[in-house]
Design a protein around this motif. Structure first.
Motif, PDB file in Angstrom:
ATOM      1  N   GLN A  63       1.134  -1.118   0.295  1.00 60.05           N
ATOM      2  CA  GLN A  63      -0.536   0.249  -0.054  1.00 60.05           C
ATOM      3  C   GLN A  63       0.532   1.425  -0.244  1.00 60.05           C
ATOM      4  OE1 GLN A  63      -2.701   0.788   3.263  1.00 60.05           O
ATOM      5  NE2 GLN A  63      -4.062   1.915   2.299  1.00 60.05           N
ATOM      6  N   GLY A  64       1.090   1.693  -0.934  1.00 64.26           N
ATOM      7  CA  GLY A  64       1.339   2.911  -1.447  1.00 64.26           C
ATOM      8  C   GLY A  64       1.199   4.027  -0.773  1.00 64.26           C
ATOM      9  N   PRO A  65       1.573   5.247  -0.521  1.00 63.48           N
ATOM     10  CA  PRO A  65       0.969   6.371   0.332  1.00 63.48           C
ATOM     11  C   PRO A  65      -0.188   6.977  -0.213  1.00 63.48           C
ATOM     12  CG  PRO A  65       2.947   7.193   0.815  1.00 63.48           C
ATOM     13  CD  PRO A  65       3.187   5.426  -0.903  1.00 63.48           C
TER      14      PRO A  65
ATOM     15  N   SER B 241       8.565   2.268  -1.123  1.00 62.70           N
ATOM     16  CA  SER B 241       8.576   2.768   0.474  1.00 62.70           C
ATOM     17  C   SER B 241       6.650   2.799  -0.079  1.00 62.70           C
ATOM     18  CB  SER B 241       9.121   4.629   0.468  1.00 62.70           C
ATOM     19  OG  SER B 241      10.590   4.646   0.749  1.00 62.70           O
ATOM     20  N   ALA B 242       6.726   2.479   1.515  1.00 64.42           N
ATOM     21  CA  ALA B 242       4.533   1.760   1.602  1.00 64.42           C
ATOM     22  C   ALA B 242       4.699   0.952   2.409  1.00 64.42           C
ATOM     23  CB  ALA B 242       4.959   0.870   0.112  1.00 64.42           C
TER      24      ALA B 242
ATOM     25  N   PRO C 265      -0.685  -6.261  11.095  1.00 68.24           N
ATOM     26  CA  PRO C 265      -0.861  -4.800  11.073  1.00 68.24           C
ATOM     27  C   PRO C 265      -0.095  -4.018  10.290  1.00 68.24           C
ATOM     28  CG  PRO C 265       0.917  -5.954  12.549  1.00 68.24           C
ATOM     29  CD  PRO C 265      -0.354  -7.144  12.380  1.00 68.24           C
ATOM     30  N   GLY C 266       1.130  -4.603   9.735  1.00 68.06           N
ATOM     31  CA  GLY C 266       1.818  -3.880   8.266  1.00 68.06           C
ATOM     32  C   GLY C 266       2.873  -3.800   8.576  1.00 68.06           C
ATOM     33  N   THR C 267       4.556  -3.447   7.969  1.00 71.05           N
ATOM     34  CA  THR C 267       4.836  -2.956   7.867  1.00 71.05           C
ATOM     35  C   THR C 267       5.416  -1.879   6.789  1.00 71.05           C
ATOM     36  OG1 THR C 267       6.659  -5.182   8.757  1.00 71.05           O
ATOM     37  CG2 THR C 267       7.754  -3.359   7.180  1.00 71.05           C
ATOM     38  N   ARG C 268       5.851  -0.893   7.534  1.00 72.96           N
ATOM     39  CA  ARG C 268       6.842   0.579   6.698  1.00 72.96           C
ATOM     40  C   ARG C 268       7.813   0.197   6.432  1.00 72.96           C
ATOM     41  NH1 ARG C 268       3.273   4.491   6.324  1.00 72.96           N
ATOM     42  NH2 ARG C 268       1.696   4.024   7.588  1.00 72.96           N
ATOM     43  N   LEU C 269       8.368   0.189   5.237  1.00 73.99           N
ATOM     44  CA  LEU C 269       9.204   0.467   5.116  1.00 73.99           C
ATOM     45  C   LEU C 269       9.977   1.598   4.111  1.00 73.99           C
ATOM     46  CD1 LEU C 269      12.465  -0.810   3.927  1.00 73.99           C
ATOM     47  CD2 LEU C 269      10.574  -1.656   1.462  1.00 73.99           C
ATOM     48  N   THR C 270      11.022   2.442   4.896  1.00 73.91           N
ATOM     49  CA  THR C 270      10.758   3.312   4.392  1.00 73.91           C
ATOM     50  C   THR C 270      12.574   3.836   3.325  1.00 73.91           C
ATOM     51  OG1 THR C 270       9.816   4.953   5.933  1.00 73.91           O
ATOM     52  CG2 THR C 270      11.183   6.298   5.196  1.00 73.91           C
TER      53      THR C 270
END
Lengths: 117, 116
Positions: free
Chosen positions: A37-39, A86-87, A110-115
């Motif tokens: 899921q992108g921004p 990044s997503a 809950p997801g992993t936020r990758l930057t």
């Protein structure tokens, strides 16, 4: 009730680095799905596994690979990271995949936020 | 491929008023439709699904959805909105590819804002 577990929750990487995301499905669930899921975007399907074999493949870059292990957990490996990677990466699990249980619900972690910097 | 559309970007509703989030679908064959809710920095939480049977589906947190085949719609409803219902709502359809695989195809999402 136990839910889908994802680790890490947050990850910061530099361009061209590699990353590994892990997913632990709900106990007894044999199918795992990965979504990106992108921004400001809707989740996009990447890949899924049923009984440790790839069952479906979506818009997953060739730089990414994934697998499901004997304990049904799954890992998403991402190489040569780009800024556009990044997503938020979601894992979902369900019971059954190949035509037998089309009605089963996918439960999301809950997801992993990758930057990527 | 199967798809869903959520025509509105944001839905504003006063607390206590009925809440409706719209979704239309385009499928070949029988539709398997889902609603998920996403709170900020959280995962997607399953609300309800339509597989077959009664057109009115009841789900979690007082939400329900009405399946309308003639209008190809699956609108999410709640009789009395709470401030805590403010979140991003996604409609999804099971996009069954050749071989019976079950990826979900999501709509663009609707931001719901419940005004106190």
């Amino acid at each position: 009730a136990a839910g889908v577990i994802q680790s890490p929750r947050h990850l910061i990487k530099e361009k061209r680095e590699t990353a590994t995301l892990k997913c632990y499905p709900i106990p007894r669930h044999d199918t795992v799905y990965w979504y990106q899921q992108g921004p400001g975007q809707d989740p996009q399907f990447l890949i899924s596994f049923y009984e440790k074999m790839q069952s479906d493949k979506g818009s997953i870059p060739d730089r990414f690979s994934a697998q499901q292990f004997s304990d049904y957990h799954s890992e998403l490996n991402m190489s040569s990271l780009e800024l556009g990677d990044s997503a938020l990466y979601f894992c979902a699990s369900s019971l059954g995949d190949r035509g037998l249980r089309k009605t089963d619900t996918q439960y999301f972690g809950p997801g992993t936020r990758l930057t990527v910097l | 491929a199967q798809s869903v559309a959520q025509p509105e970007d944001q839905v504003n509703v006063a607390e206590g008023n009925p809440l409706t989030v719209k979704c239309t679908y385009s499928v070949s064959g029988n539709p398997y439709l889902f609603w998920y809710v996403q709170y900020p920095n959280r995962g997607l939480q399953f609300l309800l699904k339509y597989i077959t049977g009664d057109n009115l589906v009841k789900g979690s947190y007082g939400f329900e959805a009405e399946f309308n085949k003639s209008q190809t719609s699956f609108h999410l409803k709640k009789p009395s909105a709470l401030v805590s219902d403010s979140a991003l709502y996604f409609c999804a359809v099971r996009d069954m590819q050749v071989g019976g695989n079950n990826r979900l195809a999501f709509g663009k999402g609707n931001q719901v804002v419940v005004i106190p």
